[in-house]
Scaffold this motif. Structure first.
Motif, PDB file in Angstrom:
ATOM      1  N   LEU A  14     -25.441   0.470  42.861  1.00 28.57           N
ATOM      2  CA  LEU A  14     -25.968  -0.898  42.971  1.00 28.57           C
ATOM      3  C   LEU A  14     -27.475  -0.966  42.755  1.00 28.57           C
ATOM      4  CD1 LEU A  14     -23.920  -2.173  46.047  1.00 28.57           C
ATOM      5  CD2 LEU A  14     -23.546  -2.734  43.645  1.00 28.57           C
ATOM      6  N   GLY A  15     -28.135   0.183  42.720  1.00 27.24           N
ATOM      7  CA  GLY A  15     -29.579   0.203  42.513  1.00 27.24           C
ATOM      8  C   GLY A  15     -30.368  -0.192  43.740  1.00 27.24           C
ATOM      9  N   THR A  16     -29.826   0.115  44.940  1.00 26.13           N
ATOM     10  CA  THR A  16     -30.503  -0.228  46.196  1.00 26.13           C
ATOM     11  C   THR A  16     -30.743   1.028  47.010  1.00 26.13           C
ATOM     12  OG1 THR A  16     -28.367  -0.601  47.266  1.00 26.13           O
ATOM     13  CG2 THR A  16     -29.455  -2.519  46.277  1.00 26.13           C
ATOM     14  N   ASP A  17     -31.465   0.825  48.116  1.00 19.45           N
ATOM     15  CA  ASP A  17     -31.754   1.923  49.034  1.00 19.45           C
ATOM     16  C   ASP A  17     -30.661   1.999  50.087  1.00 19.45           C
ATOM     17  OD1 ASP A  17     -34.508   2.804  51.238  1.00 19.45           O
ATOM     18  OD2 ASP A  17     -33.025   4.040  50.188  1.00 19.45           O
ATOM     19  N   SER A  18     -30.540   3.175  50.781  1.00 21.54           N
ATOM     20  CA  SER A  18     -29.546   3.318  51.843  1.00 21.54           C
ATOM     21  C   SER A  18     -29.856   2.448  53.052  1.00 21.54           C
ATOM     22  CB  SER A  18     -29.447   4.790  52.268  1.00 21.54           C
ATOM     23  OG  SER A  18     -30.709   5.249  52.752  1.00 21.54           O
ATOM     24  N   PRO A  37     -27.836  -6.545  54.005  1.00 24.54           N
ATOM     25  CA  PRO A  37     -26.682  -7.142  53.311  1.00 24.54           C
ATOM     26  C   PRO A  37     -27.095  -8.146  52.242  1.00 24.54           C
ATOM     27  CG  PRO A  37     -26.262  -7.036  55.665  1.00 24.54           C
ATOM     28  CD  PRO A  37     -27.690  -6.641  55.481  1.00 24.54           C
ATOM     29  N   GLN A  38     -28.214  -8.874  52.450  1.00 28.73           N
ATOM     30  CA  GLN A  38     -28.680  -9.827  51.445  1.00 28.73           C
ATOM     31  C   GLN A  38     -29.124  -9.094  50.181  1.00 28.73           C
ATOM     32  OE1 GLN A  38     -29.641  -9.849  54.600  1.00 28.73           O
ATOM     33  NE2 GLN A  38     -28.636 -11.717  55.414  1.00 28.73           N
ATOM     34  N   GLU A  39     -29.834  -7.999  50.352  1.00 33.31           N
ATOM     35  CA  GLU A  39     -30.296  -7.230  49.193  1.00 33.31           C
ATOM     36  C   GLU A  39     -29.102  -6.645  48.412  1.00 33.31           C
ATOM     37  OE1 GLU A  39     -34.585  -5.780  51.093  1.00 33.31           O
ATOM     38  OE2 GLU A  39     -32.958  -4.331  50.782  1.00 33.31           O
ATOM     39  N   ILE A  40     -28.108  -6.202  49.115  1.00 35.62           N
ATOM     40  CA  ILE A  40     -26.920  -5.650  48.460  1.00 35.62           C
ATOM     41  C   ILE A  40     -26.184  -6.749  47.699  1.00 35.62           C
ATOM     42  CG2 ILE A  40     -24.651  -4.629  48.913  1.00 35.62           C
ATOM     43  CD1 ILE A  40     -25.982  -3.105  51.245  1.00 35.62           C
ATOM     44  N   ARG A  65     -24.763  -9.310  42.369  1.00 38.29           N
ATOM     45  CA  ARG A  65     -24.665 -10.476  41.489  1.00 38.29           C
ATOM     46  C   ARG A  65     -25.372 -10.230  40.151  1.00 38.29           C
ATOM     47  NH1 ARG A  65     -25.616 -15.681  45.538  1.00 38.29           N
ATOM     48  NH2 ARG A  65     -23.610 -15.475  46.675  1.00 38.29           N
ATOM     49  N   LYS A  66     -26.535  -9.572  40.215  1.00 37.07           N
ATOM     50  CA  LYS A  66     -27.255  -9.287  38.982  1.00 37.07           C
ATOM     51  C   LYS A  66     -26.437  -8.360  38.075  1.00 37.07           C
ATOM     52  CE  LYS A  66     -31.901  -9.759  40.910  1.00 37.07           C
ATOM     53  NZ  LYS A  66     -33.156  -9.060  41.243  1.00 37.07           N
ATOM     54  N   LEU A  67     -25.834  -7.306  38.659  1.00 34.39           N
ATOM     55  CA  LEU A  67     -25.057  -6.366  37.852  1.00 34.39           C
ATOM     56  C   LEU A  67     -23.751  -6.990  37.375  1.00 34.39           C
ATOM     57  CD1 LEU A  67     -25.554  -3.107  39.969  1.00 34.39           C
ATOM     58  CD2 LEU A  67     -26.571  -3.620  37.750  1.00 34.39           C
ATOM     59  N   ALA A  68     -23.172  -7.886  38.181  1.00 29.73           N
ATOM     60  CA  ALA A  68     -21.932  -8.537  37.760  1.00 29.73           C
ATOM     61  C   ALA A  68     -22.164  -9.428  36.552  1.00 29.73           C
ATOM     62  CB  ALA A  68     -21.351  -9.341  38.929  1.00 29.73           C
ATOM     63  N   LYS A  69     -23.289 -10.157  36.515  1.00 30.91           N
ATOM     64  CA  LYS A  69     -23.620 -10.977  35.346  1.00 30.91           C
ATOM     65  C   LYS A  69     -23.857 -10.107  34.118  1.00 30.91           C
ATOM     66  CE  LYS A  69     -25.704 -14.805  37.932  1.00 30.91           C
ATOM     67  NZ  LYS A  69     -26.968 -15.548  38.199  1.00 30.91           N
ATOM     68  N   TYR A  95     -19.696  -2.770  46.240  1.00 33.41           N
ATOM     69  CA  TYR A  95     -20.043  -3.986  46.985  1.00 33.41           C
ATOM     70  C   TYR A  95     -19.026  -4.261  48.096  1.00 33.41           C
ATOM     71  CZ  TYR A  95     -20.722  -8.910  48.063  1.00 33.41           C
ATOM     72  OH  TYR A  95     -20.900 -10.097  48.721  1.00 33.41           O
ATOM     73  N   GLN A  96     -17.745  -4.057  47.812  1.00 31.55           N
ATOM     74  CA  GLN A  96     -16.726  -4.301  48.823  1.00 31.55           C
ATOM     75  C   GLN A  96     -16.876  -3.350  50.020  1.00 31.55           C
ATOM     76  OE1 GLN A  96     -12.987  -3.972  46.804  1.00 31.55           O
ATOM     77  NE2 GLN A  96     -13.182  -5.975  45.757  1.00 31.55           N
ATOM     78  N   LEU A  97     -17.242  -2.104  49.765  1.00 33.82           N
ATOM     79  CA  LEU A  97     -17.392  -1.148  50.866  1.00 33.82           C
ATOM     80  C   LEU A  97     -18.663  -1.409  51.661  1.00 33.82           C
ATOM     81  CD1 LEU A  97     -16.427   2.539  50.792  1.00 33.82           C
ATOM     82  CD2 LEU A  97     -18.676   1.961  51.688  1.00 33.82           C
ATOM     83  N   LEU A  98     -19.792  -1.656  50.956  1.00 31.69           N
ATOM     84  CA  LEU A  98     -21.073  -1.822  51.654  1.00 31.69           C
ATOM     85  C   LEU A  98     -21.210  -3.184  52.319  1.00 31.69           C
ATOM     86  CD1 LEU A  98     -23.471  -0.128  49.068  1.00 31.69           C
ATOM     87  CD2 LEU A  98     -22.533   0.859  51.145  1.00 31.69           C
ATOM     88  N   SER A  99     -20.449  -4.159  51.892  1.00 32.38           N
ATOM     89  CA  SER A  99     -20.525  -5.471  52.541  1.00 32.38           C
ATOM     90  C   SER A  99     -19.812  -5.491  53.888  1.00 32.38           C
ATOM     91  CB  SER A  99     -19.920  -6.541  51.620  1.00 32.38           C
ATOM     92  OG  SER A  99     -18.554  -6.235  51.353  1.00 32.38           O
TER      93      SER A  99
END
Length: 268
Positions: free
Chosen positions: A8-12, A16-19, A24-28, A52-56
């Protein structure tokens, strides 16, 4: 193990908002609505959807963080171990090559020194040998006239010295030698004492041996099966009964006295 934070290009430690915004950016970007189907974009879209499903989900994210941390620790441990092994192997190889090079260099130096030293030693030994030979020849020449003069001198014999006459040795022949009488040596041999054969008394009676399936009855030295066996009596042999016992009978057979079981002699 997949790193969903990396996908997802995020930090550990992302919220949840950042994830959600990253997904959304990668889905587009990987969405294929109204276009041709691309297998590469479809596989990436599935991976970011799974991440996204696991981290959400907070519970699943907590379990995933623990498993990811253990996997990273295990990966770091094996990397550290392999690195140390490679360093140790490289150091051992360097030591071996250095020792081998040192041995080769020393062996080459030793061979060169041996070749250089041998030739002058041989020449010096030859020179010394020739010098000694010449000196010995000179000494022999100088000593030759002295030896001649000593040999040529006359020997003076005094008159007062007695003359010693040589006496011929007396040789005694075999005929003149006295005869020496020799006595024969008589060796006494020890007398062989034969043990007398004990004949049975007249009060005994003669019986016939009855053996079992073996056809032989053992004559024992004492009354007992564990006693030593003196002889073997064939079946239907004649023996003289000397004494009766409870389990064994004392009998006389073929010049020997011993004991046989009671059941082998029938009652008269």
């Amino acid at each position: 193990m997949k790193d969903f934070y990396y996908l997802l290009g995020t930090d550990s430690k992302a919220t949840p908002q950042e994830i959600n915004s990253a997904y959304r950016k990668l889905a587009k970007k990987f969405d294929q609505d109204g276009g041709e189907y691309d297998h590469f974009l479809d596989s990436h879209f599935r991976e970011i959807t799974e991440a996204y499903q696991l981290l959400s989900d907070p519970v699943r994210r907590r379990k995933y963080d623990i498993a990811l941390k253990k996997a990273e620790q295990r990966r770091f441990y094996w990397w550290f171990r392999v690195r140390h092994l490679t360093v140790a192997a490289s150091l051992a190889l360097a030591c071996f090559t250095s020792l081998f090079g040192w041995y080769v260099i020393n062996s080459l130096k030793g061979s060169k020194k041996a070749l250089v030293v041998k030739t002058p030693m041989l020449s010096a030994a030859k020179v010394k040998h020739h010098k000694k030979k010449k000196l010995l020849q000179k000494k022999a020449k100088d000593a030759a006239p002295l030896v001649a003069t000593t040999i040529a001198r006359p020997i003076k014999i005094k008159r007062d010295t007695p003359v010693i006459k040589k006496v011929a040795p007396v040789i005694v022949t075999a005929k003149q030698a006295p005869l020496i009488a020799t006595q024969p040596v008589v060796t006494k041999q020890p007398a062989i004492i034969k043990s007398p054969v004990v004949e049975p008394d007249n009060e005994t009676y003669t019986a016939t041996i009855q053996a079992n399936m073996t056809g032989i009855v053992n004559l024992h030295q004492q009354s007992g099966y564990t006693s030593a066996v003196i002889a073997s009596i064939p079946n239907h042999s004649q023996v003289k009964v000397l004494e009766r016992g409870q389990s064994f009978y004392k009998v006389f057979y073929n010049g020997q006295t011993g004991y046989v079981p009671k059941w082998t002699i029938p009652t008269p």
